[in-house]
Design an enzyme around this catalytic site. Sequence first.
Site, PDB file in Angstrom:
ATOM      1  N   GLU A   1       0.835  -1.211   0.000  1.00 36.64           N
ATOM      2  CA  GLU A   1       0.000   0.000   0.000  1.00 36.64           C
ATOM      3  C   GLU A   1       0.866   1.256   0.000  1.00 36.64           C
ATOM      4  OE1 GLU A   1      -2.618  -0.581  -1.100  1.00 36.64           O
ATOM      5  OE2 GLU A   1      -4.250  -0.788   0.316  1.00 36.64           O
TER       6      GLU A   1
ATOM      7  N   THR B   1      -5.204   7.325  -5.756  1.00 35.31           N
ATOM      8  CA  THR B   1      -5.360   7.425  -4.297  1.00 35.31           C
ATOM      9  C   THR B   1      -4.499   8.548  -3.741  1.00 35.31           C
ATOM     10  OG1 THR B   1      -5.881   5.087  -4.140  1.00 35.31           O
ATOM     11  CG2 THR B   1      -5.141   6.138  -2.121  1.00 35.31           C
TER      12      THR B   1
END
Length: 308
Positions: free
Chosen positions: A128, A180
């Site tokens: 991530e 993101t």
Amino acid sequence: MKNIKVRCPATVANLVCGFDILGMALNEPCDIMQLKLLSEPKVVIRNKDEFNLPTDPEKNVAGVVLLSIMEKMNNTIGFEVEIEKHIKPGSGIGSSAASAAGAAVAANYLLGNIFSSDEVVQFAMNGEKLASGVKHADNIAPCILGGVSLIRSIHPLDIIAIPSPDLYVTVVHPQIEVRTSDARQILRKQVLLKDAIRQWGNIAGLVTGFLKNDHSLIGRSLEDVIIEPVRSILIPGFNEIKTNCKEAGALGGGISGSGPSIFMLSSSEKAAKATEQVMKEVYDRTGIAYNTYVTTINKKGVEIVSDE
Ligand code: HSE
């Protein structure tokens, strides 16, 4: 050498009001990964899909996770991984988390499950970090554990599994790009106390709704006064979809993770399908290409499909 195949579910992070602290796993779509142990310290990546993701392990989400496990093992082993993605990168339903979590769970399995579930989450969070610049676990945790996860804290890691009712989930993925990192960049760094009070009321309400299987409370609590007003601007048709889906019988919903996907929860399959119809009508009118899914909450997380 053993060859293990795992199924890695898509996930919805935030669950509207719980930015970075709540997430749930979905039964569809999911990625398939195959992993093999190597006796040399290297990571070999093969992509079996059309997304052209990097095969350089330093630039690949699964790659960095495997490199971190390799390092922890003092570089005495390596991995060969084959990735077949069905969760589109950049969709907002945890595509990077599926690759990261799948790699971490499969590698741990091949090593005889020597790492705890928290350690597996820690390894997976390296993926991530590569994908969004931040180590958040609200996709990773439910992807690994299944169901709904509460990430009470990252430092130290404190993950709580929340029993989830048998709800239906409808997702629309408009094929527009929302990175993101960009969707995080635009957020305000400070919040008003009155907004914080409303938000934590909703988070407590949502978790209580899950625990008590109270669908009406879940619906009322799916409200976000902090993140959604900023991010929804990036998603064409967002407000219309939200209003019309609730009119069609959905309990409520909002942006999935950082978007652009939008998700809605429903009590019945009938309402979930009516919700899908509403999503289709809105995006047919905008002319933006899209995918929809009608699915349920995945209770298993990353699953071993075969072990040969
Ligand atoms: N909680 C993260 C965010 C999830 O909203 O930025 C990203 O998928």
